[in-house]
Design a protein around this motif. Sequence first.
Motif, PDB file in Angstrom:
ATOM      1  N   UNK A 392       0.828  -1.202   0.000  1.00  0.00           N
ATOM      2  CA  UNK A 392       0.000   0.000   0.000  1.00  0.00           C
ATOM      3  C   UNK A 392       0.864   1.255   0.000  1.00  0.00           C
ATOM      4  N   UNK A 394       2.847   2.344   2.480  1.00  0.00           N
ATOM      5  CA  UNK A 394       2.767   3.078   3.740  1.00  0.00           C
ATOM      6  C   UNK A 394       4.123   3.077   4.437  1.00  0.00           C
ATOM      7  N   UNK A 395       4.480   4.191   5.077  1.00  0.00           N
ATOM      8  CA  UNK A 395       5.709   4.175   5.855  1.00  0.00           C
ATOM      9  C   UNK A 395       5.500   3.295   7.074  1.00  0.00           C
ATOM     10  N   UNK A 400       6.734   2.714   0.356  1.00  0.00           N
ATOM     11  CA  UNK A 400       6.642   4.161   0.507  1.00  0.00           C
ATOM     12  C   UNK A 400       7.843   4.856  -0.111  1.00  0.00           C
ATOM     13  N   UNK A 403       7.505   5.061  -3.903  1.00  0.00           N
ATOM     14  CA  UNK A 403       6.441   5.996  -4.294  1.00  0.00           C
ATOM     15  C   UNK A 403       6.829   7.427  -3.936  1.00  0.00           C
ATOM     16  N   UNK A 404       7.539   7.576  -2.828  1.00  0.00           N
ATOM     17  CA  UNK A 404       7.984   8.907  -2.433  1.00  0.00           C
ATOM     18  C   UNK A 404       8.923   9.477  -3.488  1.00  0.00           C
ATOM     19  N   UNK A 407       6.804  10.596  -6.385  1.00  0.00           N
ATOM     20  CA  UNK A 407       6.119  11.856  -6.081  1.00  0.00           C
ATOM     21  C   UNK A 407       7.100  13.023  -6.124  1.00  0.00           C
ATOM     22  N   UNK A 408       8.287  12.790  -5.547  1.00  0.00           N
ATOM     23  CA  UNK A 408       9.279  13.860  -5.537  1.00  0.00           C
ATOM     24  C   UNK A 408       9.614  14.268  -6.963  1.00  0.00           C
ATOM     25  N   UNK A 432      -1.662   8.410  -9.090  1.00  0.00           N
ATOM     26  CA  UNK A 432      -0.825   7.778  -8.076  1.00  0.00           C
ATOM     27  C   UNK A 432      -1.530   7.803  -6.719  1.00  0.00           C
ATOM     28  N   UNK A 433      -2.175   8.928  -6.419  1.00  0.00           N
ATOM     29  CA  UNK A 433      -2.882   9.029  -5.144  1.00  0.00           C
ATOM     30  C   UNK A 433      -4.076   8.079  -5.111  1.00  0.00           C
ATOM     31  N   UNK A 436      -2.908   4.631  -4.493  1.00  0.00           N
ATOM     32  CA  UNK A 436      -2.622   4.436  -3.072  1.00  0.00           C
ATOM     33  C   UNK A 436      -3.889   4.174  -2.279  1.00  0.00           C
TER      34      UNK A 436
ATOM     35  N   UNK B  92       3.842  14.566   1.521  1.00  0.00           N
ATOM     36  CA  UNK B  92       3.586  13.200   1.048  1.00  0.00           C
ATOM     37  C   UNK B  92       3.649  12.243   2.238  1.00  0.00           C
ATOM     38  N   UNK B  93       4.690  12.470   3.045  1.00  0.00           N
ATOM     39  CA  UNK B  93       4.821  11.662   4.254  1.00  0.00           C
ATOM     40  C   UNK B  93       3.612  11.848   5.157  1.00  0.00           C
ATOM     41  N   UNK B  96       0.687   9.868   3.825  1.00  0.00           N
ATOM     42  CA  UNK B  96       0.845   8.420   3.881  1.00  0.00           C
ATOM     43  C   UNK B  96       0.909   7.914   5.304  1.00  0.00           C
ATOM     44  N   UNK B  97       1.457   8.722   6.212  1.00  0.00           N
ATOM     45  CA  UNK B  97       1.526   8.244   7.591  1.00  0.00           C
ATOM     46  C   UNK B  97       0.112   8.245   8.187  1.00  0.00           C
ATOM     47  N   UNK B 100      -1.370   5.094   7.112  1.00  0.00           N
ATOM     48  CA  UNK B 100      -0.997   3.945   7.949  1.00  0.00           C
ATOM     49  C   UNK B 100      -1.963   3.811   9.120  1.00  0.00           C
ATOM     50  N   UNK B 103      -5.240   2.486   7.906  1.00  0.00           N
ATOM     51  CA  UNK B 103      -5.164   1.046   7.646  1.00  0.00           C
ATOM     52  C   UNK B 103      -5.404   0.277   8.933  1.00  0.00           C
ATOM     53  N   UNK B 132      -7.805  11.266  -0.904  1.00  0.00           N
ATOM     54  CA  UNK B 132      -6.384  11.358  -1.190  1.00  0.00           C
ATOM     55  C   UNK B 132      -6.053  12.157  -2.460  1.00  0.00           C
ATOM     56  N   UNK B 133      -6.712  11.888  -3.608  1.00  0.00           N
ATOM     57  CA  UNK B 133      -6.378  12.683  -4.787  1.00  0.00           C
ATOM     58  C   UNK B 133      -6.548  14.175  -4.552  1.00  0.00           C
ATOM     59  N   UNK B 136      -3.571  15.598  -2.753  1.00  0.00           N
ATOM     60  CA  UNK B 136      -2.330  15.680  -3.527  1.00  0.00           C
ATOM     61  C   UNK B 136      -2.405  16.720  -4.635  1.00  0.00           C
TER      62      UNK B 136
END
Lengths: 675, 301
Positions: A392, A394-395, A400, A403-404, A407-408, A432-433, A436, B92-93, B96-97, B100, B103, B132-133, B136
Amino acid sequence: MTLVWSFILIPFVAICLIPFLKMKGKAIAVYCAVSVIAFITSYLAIQVLNGQNFIITLPGSYLSGPINLEIDSLSAWFMLIINFGFITGGFYGLFYMKAYVNQPKNLNLHGILFVLLHASLISLCAIQNSIAFLVAWEIMALSAFLSIIFEHEKVATIRAGINYLIQSHISILFLTIGFIWVASQTGSYDFSAIHRYSMAHSGALSLMLFLFFFNGFAIKAGFVPFHTWLPYAHPAAPAHISGIMSGILIKIGIFGILRMLLLIQVNYITVGNLILVISIISGIYGVMLAILQHNLKKLLAYHSIENIGIIGIGIGLGCIGLGINNPVLSSLGFAGALLHTLNHSLFKSLLFFTTGNVYQATHTLDIEKLGGIVKKMPQTSILFLIAALAICGLPPFNGFISEFILYTGLYHWIQNAQMGSLIFIIFTVMGLAMIGGLALMCFTKAFGVVFLGNTRHSFQHEIKEVSFFQLMPLYAIAAVIICIGLFPRLFLDVLIQPVHLFTNLKQLQFVSFQGNDIDALVSVSHASWYLILLVLLLLGIRKWALNNRTVTVLPTWACGYTAPTSKIQYTASSFVKTYSKLLGMFFLISKREKEVQGIFPTDAHLETHPYDKIEKWLIDYPVVNFKTFMGRFRFFQNGKLQFYILYGITFIILIISIPILYDKIILFLEFLKQL
Amino acid sequence: MLSFLLIILAATFFTGIIIRTKSIASGRKGPGIFQPIKDVIRLFKKGAVYSETSSFVFQIAPTIYFSSVFVAMLVVPFGQSKGLISFNGDFIFFAYVLGLGKFFSIIGAMDTGSSFEGMGASREALYSMFVEPAFFILMGSLALMTGHTSFQEIFSTLHLGSSITYALGVLAGVVFLMIAMIENSRMPLDDPKTHLELTMVHEVMILDNSGFDLGLILTAGYLKFAIYGAIIFNLFSGTIAYEYAIPMFIAMQIFLAFCVGMIESFMARFRMNHNAQFIVVLSSVSLLIFFGALLVSGKFI
């Protein structure tokens, strides 16, 4: 040279030995052959990544000309991925195949094919000659086909296998056309001829050539719309083969595309945009269909399509970076793609292996029948959970990181792009989002329904955890997954050489992953550490807080309903019901139901089967039409011997008469031309 | 560091003010604004009841959920001062965090084997997929306008250009407010005070949690509100000096909480199947912001 000989001899000896050994001996022979080859080639690959060259020229044959073997850093990276996958997958397979120990002949063949598959995949990375490449490609395709149909007594397996066989030969057809094209123009089968040809004919011809190769490799990689073989082949194969196919075999398609990008001089912007569009569609379409699947392996197979899409996004970004002379975008794109190739091979094989464990324990892959496995197979469940979190993106896991990086790259590009590409970027970001978010939905469903809650089906046999040895390779994979998530820099440094190959194509000033964008990864790993430490700290506090309090265990709160059964749990279908209704126009769900009727209803049932719309339009309709067309010529096959002799004679006469009538035909053609 | 303290401060009173506003609007006196915090402290002191269906996943899920929200909080800056974690692409972090945490909250709900909690989990997964979209695209537009990719740099350089950016800031604020509503499961998407499990989203997912775990989940909810409040404030604070910014931040948080309370008092929640459409609107608004950003940066042809 001795290395090449040993590379050929070891599999050969192993293959000859396997049929004559006892069961244990077979297993040891197969695994030894695979690991010795893996060791040799990994050693070479690591040396290449450290900056040494490896080029050997074999004399070859009259037909093929001299065969060059060259390991560059791209090959080396893929070789390492292949070797890791085969070492872990082979070890897992040794224990997985124990259940079939009463089929020694079948196992003989399977062992031989496993060695062949590994050897052919490795050699594909190194061979620089079209004919040898096609031979190795064919060995790979056939050995994969025969490995898939291990359980050949099942109709569905054979059907899936044939489907794969046909489609992989279509892929070979495209490759053959591409290679012959170049050979007929340059007279050489060496890969360098492709490069020379494209340098001489830049523009549309090069692009066409690239598209032929791209088509061929995309079928193997499973880009939409060439993906239809994948969801059949993966569920049919034994678990370790599915893991290897999804983790490694389809990556050879990615390798092919990257190799051709290095060889063929094309307009990188066009190609990049093309790959980007196909990849976004693959990514979203793959995961959208994955959510609907009831068969766990099929779900994972559709997820492979999604991940190939993500890898493709990276390749597309890299190409565009080359096209617009943006070294940072290019290196980030290719680095993301290559890293995600490794990442996907790790977590997807882990997912397939854990699914194999579940299958061994329950003998079913139907999600709706499973449930509550976490209590019986805790280790398998944790491993599946780690892989699911990683896939997925995820960090603090490896998904992650890649994918990071992508994105960057995208957000870097956004700052110096113009209107047209900006819209492109924003849709890529959106895609991409979406991927995810959809993946999160898919894997909460898969993990939640398969492993959590109560069992939905009463199994006659006991469900128990597999042996520790079988879990060992799985732990190894999980360790690497976490390692990449926590120490991304280590793996990124290995990628400097392969990415350099690509940026060299346009002599871009390569930054070797310096600068703000990559320094961010250090902070990401720090943040991941904070997260892990915080979780551990809180768990400690929680344990301490609950220590001298009363902890009771009671039934789940069912809103006052006192007789809940496991049947009232949310099922996989109900979990995605709103979703499938909302996006119903993209799906093709066949439904068979008998509704509840009357005051005293008797039986009622509901069955849904998700189907692939692209498959229906692209494969099924043409096949049906072709069949009806060919059916018109059925009368030829009337079963009468004299007719068949007549056909034979007619054919022979025609063949003989062609040279005789040659002049006449030419004359006729000339006449036509003059008209 | 500053943002860290301010967010925690805001989290202590935000939910209290919402509840207070709602009770005054409905003619009751209502509890004090620190009552939610007192509730949480009481929960931390309690024992726990676990479902016999649940496994270790149910036990670790609330902790990981809370940790994810907490770490996401560290990323958020305050004006010129960075968050404790700040790097290029930190948003982005951030997303995504939080993913998590989501989830784990979903699988935690699935672990109880309850049909109601499965229902909530399914809805949560669907909504977060749509959010999410939007997030972003929005951050992409801001990155395009400012030329930076970290929260702090984006926010501190957002209004150096033209004043149109303030208009876009308002739109972005609306999007963030809507995301906050969805993330926190508030009206009009989800009614936290409903008494019918069939119509809940977030509340139904935590039906079986109790004691310490429930306390963590509730605290995470309060923090989330304050986090999004801080982000919305950041959209405008830019270069304001701290002696003005800090009081303004607190005033804005109180105002936001008051608004949420008023919305919840005078608005019925949407029908469940309208929620998805409502959320898709988010992406459209963020696309609008994106085109606005194109205009501002002069790249619109």
